[in-house]
Scaffold this motif. Structure first.
Motif, short mmCIF file in Angstrom:
data_model
loop_
_atom_site.label_atom_id
_atom_site.label_comp_id
_atom_site.label_asym_id
_atom_site.label_seq_id
_atom_site.Cartn_x
_atom_site.Cartn_y
_atom_site.Cartn_z
N GLN A 113 63.46 89.79 69.82
CA GLN A 113 64.04 91.09 69.88
C GLN A 113 63.15 92.25 69.62
OE1 GLN A 113 67.29 90.72 66.74
NE2 GLN A 113 65.91 90.83 65.19
N THR A 114 61.95 91.97 69.68
CA THR A 114 60.95 93.05 69.43
C THR A 114 59.69 92.68 70.55
OG1 THR A 114 59.21 92.10 67.85
CG2 THR A 114 61.32 93.22 67.03
N ASP A 115 59.03 93.70 70.73
CA ASP A 115 57.84 93.40 71.44
C ASP A 115 56.94 92.41 70.57
OD1 ASP A 115 55.74 94.56 73.87
OD2 ASP A 115 54.65 93.96 72.09
N GLY A 116 56.26 91.27 71.50
CA GLY A 116 55.30 90.58 70.70
C GLY A 116 54.00 90.71 70.85
N THR A 117 53.50 91.90 71.15
CA THR A 117 52.23 92.10 71.43
C THR A 117 51.60 93.15 70.21
OG1 THR A 117 52.37 94.09 72.86
CG2 THR A 117 52.18 91.81 73.95
N PHE A 118 50.05 93.04 70.15
CA PHE A 118 49.24 93.86 69.08
C PHE A 118 48.39 94.53 69.73
CE2 PHE A 118 51.77 90.27 66.98
CZ PHE A 118 52.05 90.90 65.71
N LEU A 119 48.02 95.58 69.20
CA LEU A 119 46.83 96.19 69.40
C LEU A 119 45.51 95.94 69.04
CD1 LEU A 119 45.69 98.87 71.44
CD2 LEU A 119 46.27 100.05 69.24
N PHE A 188 39.97 98.86 73.57
CA PHE A 188 41.10 98.27 73.08
C PHE A 188 41.79 97.48 74.04
CE2 PHE A 188 40.61 102.46 70.77
CZ PHE A 188 40.71 102.31 69.55
N VAL A 189 42.95 96.40 73.45
CA VAL A 189 43.27 95.51 74.35
C VAL A 189 44.88 95.20 73.63
CG1 VAL A 189 42.56 93.49 73.18
CG2 VAL A 189 43.24 93.36 75.50
N GLN A 190 45.83 94.94 74.63
CA GLN A 190 46.99 94.71 74.02
C GLN A 190 47.25 93.06 74.10
OE1 GLN A 190 50.12 96.69 76.42
NE2 GLN A 190 51.71 95.62 75.25
N ALA A 196 45.37 87.04 69.53
CA ALA A 196 45.04 88.31 68.63
C ALA A 196 44.49 87.91 67.33
CB ALA A 196 46.16 89.23 68.49
N SER A 197 44.99 86.92 66.62
CA SER A 197 44.46 86.30 65.43
C SER A 197 43.36 85.51 65.49
CB SER A 197 45.73 85.64 64.69
OG SER A 197 46.57 86.52 64.08
N VAL A 198 43.34 84.80 66.78
CA VAL A 198 42.05 84.14 66.98
C VAL A 198 40.96 84.82 67.18
CG1 VAL A 198 40.95 82.56 68.54
CG2 VAL A 198 43.36 81.91 67.79
N PHE A 199 41.05 86.15 67.74
CA PHE A 199 40.04 86.96 68.08
C PHE A 199 39.65 87.53 66.71
CE2 PHE A 199 39.89 88.49 73.02
CZ PHE A 199 39.89 86.94 73.21
N GLU A 200 40.42 88.08 66.06
CA GLU A 200 40.27 88.71 64.62
C GLU A 200 39.46 87.87 63.82
OE1 GLU A 200 42.40 91.69 62.44
OE2 GLU A 200 43.40 89.89 61.91
N LYS A 201 39.63 86.38 63.85
CA LYS A 201 39.26 85.53 62.99
C LYS A 201 37.74 84.98 63.47
CE LYS A 201 39.86 80.90 60.94
NZ LYS A 201 41.00 79.56 60.92
N GLU A 202 37.59 85.03 65.02
CA GLU A 202 36.40 85.05 65.53
C GLU A 202 35.28 86.33 65.41
OE1 GLU A 202 36.98 83.25 69.15
OE2 GLU A 202 37.54 81.32 68.38
N GLY A 203 35.88 87.44 65.09
CA GLY A 203 35.31 88.46 65.20
C GLY A 203 35.09 89.29 66.52
N LYS A 204 35.93 89.06 67.56
CA LYS A 204 35.82 89.45 68.72
C LYS A 204 36.93 90.60 68.83
CE LYS A 204 34.99 84.87 71.08
NZ LYS A 204 36.07 83.88 72.07
N GLY A 205 37.62 90.97 67.79
CA GLY A 205 38.40 92.28 67.65
C GLY A 205 39.10 92.08 66.52
N HIS A 206 40.00 93.39 66.15
CA HIS A 206 40.40 93.54 64.87
C HIS A 206 42.00 94.06 65.37
CE1 HIS A 206 36.46 92.99 62.87
NE2 HIS A 206 36.03 93.77 64.13
N ILE A 207 42.94 93.58 64.67
CA ILE A 207 44.43 93.97 65.17
C ILE A 207 44.53 95.17 64.17
CG2 ILE A 207 46.82 93.46 64.51
CD1 ILE A 207 45.92 90.32 64.75
N VAL A 208 45.04 96.18 64.75
CA VAL A 208 45.02 97.59 64.14
C VAL A 208 46.58 98.01 64.04
CG1 VAL A 208 42.64 98.22 64.30
CG2 VAL A 208 44.37 98.84 66.25
N ALA A 209 47.34 97.62 65.14
CA ALA A 209 48.83 97.91 65.03
C ALA A 209 49.69 96.83 65.81
CB ALA A 209 48.86 99.32 65.98
N SER A 210 50.85 97.16 65.43
CA SER A 210 52.13 96.20 66.36
C SER A 210 52.98 96.99 67.16
CB SER A 210 52.89 95.51 65.25
OG SER A 210 53.87 95.20 65.81
#
Length: 332
Positions: A113-119, A188-190, A196-210
């Motif tokens: 019932q919400t969008d499931g993507t992260f910035l 930035f990517v959606q 998103a979490s895998v990218f953050e864990k591997e240092g490829k990106g950082h989740i900044v917003a939902s």
């Protein structure tokens, strides 16, 4: 002694054979249902729980899951009878209706019932503000799909014109968006989880917003079927919804690590720890539709988002493409 061992082995083999034949026989008695999902995402955790915990089997259903990778492909599969039920964004049913379908696609149960993507930002940002997207290159989702429409809705909500305030890229195939960002495209990517979490864990990106937190409630992914299938198979639909309702309740109450372990077979490239983080993230922002009812307010919000994105072919009455009777019966 050898004779006794040989006799014991024969008995064991006979028992195993009987067990396998019984299991196969029980499987054969289950009603087969072909289910197509628009993508593979931890966002759909309750669906995988229903499959792995045997909730469908308890209802007498043998559900075969296929990932069709994209709303248009999912709807084509459903309309051509390649699937009995589809899990996809509700906007696809509106597109089909606009084409004059004589057998409309009906939304009968809501999974999220919400969008499931992260910035996700390429650089680490400690104090993020949406203003930071102005002048950037934003790698969005496929035009006309819910992720892209919600993305543009959120940008405009934060006073950002996606056409003039940034460089919007949305011509990359859905499945290749993560690879494009990892290869250097975009500031930035959606992204969906668990990517998103895998990218953050591997240092490829950082989740900044939902995007889910920013956009509010919307029938993001729902289970739908052709009207003809629902009329012909009302008991099947009810059994299907009952199994999913069990799964929704289980996901809402269970420890996130246990949930992660159950759904892990569907995400071989992600570890249990990461999956648990993702499940908690979705659960805490209210993404899972625990009552499974697609509300009229949610339907109107969906059409407002589509209209804002210039993708609404025409307004469609809630009662025409939504049937909540089965969910109401199951959850009563």
């Amino acid at each position: 002694m050898k004779a006794i061992l040989k006799f014991g082995f024969v008995i064991l083999l006979a028992l195993l054979t009987a067990f396998v034949l019984t299991a196969c026989s029980q499987k054969d008695t289950l009603e087969k249902v072909k289910l197509a999902e628009v993508t593979r995402s931890i966002f759909y955790a309750p669906q995988y729980v229903a499959l792995e915990k045997g909730f469908f089997e308890e209802e007498g259903l043998d559900v075969g899951l296929t990932t069709t990778w994209g709303g248009d492909k999912t709807m084509t599969t459903l309309l051509s009878d390649g699937a009995d039920i589809a899990l996809v964004g509700s906007e696809t049913s509106i597109y089909v209706d606009a084409q004059g379908a004589t057998d409309p696609v009906i939304n009968f149960a809501q999974l999220t019932q919400t969008d499931g993507t992260f910035l996700v930002s390429r650089e680490k940002i400690d104090d993020f503000d949406w203003e930071m997207l102005k002048g950037s290159t934003f790698l969005g989702q496929r035009k006309g799909g819910m992720p892209q429409m919600v993305g543009e809705f959120v940008l405009k909500k934060n006073d950002i014109d996606p056409q003039t305030d940034l460089e919007l890229i949305q011509n990359i195939d859905f499945g290749n968006i993560p690879n494009a960002f990892a290869s250097g495209t975009g500031d930035f990517v959606q992204l969906f989880e668990p990517t998103a979490s895998v990218f953050e864990k591997e240092g490829k990106g950082h989740i900044v917003a939902s995007f889910g937190e920013e956009s509010g409630q919307v029938p993001y992914t729902t289970f739908m079927a052709k009207q003809s299938y629902m009329k012909k198979n009302p008991e099947t639909i009810e059994k299907f919804v009952r199994a999913l309702h069990k799964a929704q309740a289980w996901v809402e109450e269970e420890d996130t690590e246990e949930i992660a372990k159950v759904v892990a077979p569907y995400f071989e490239d992600s570890d249990v720890e990461t999956l648990a983080v993702v499940v908690e993230r979705y659960r805490s922002q209210g993404s899972f539709a625990t009552d499974m009812k697609l509300t009229k307010d949610g339907w109107e919000n969906l059409q407002a988002i589509m209209e804002e994105a210039g993708e609404l072919p025409k307004k469609v009455d809630y009662e025409k493409l939504v049937n909540t009777s089965v969910v109401e019966k199951v959850t009563k």
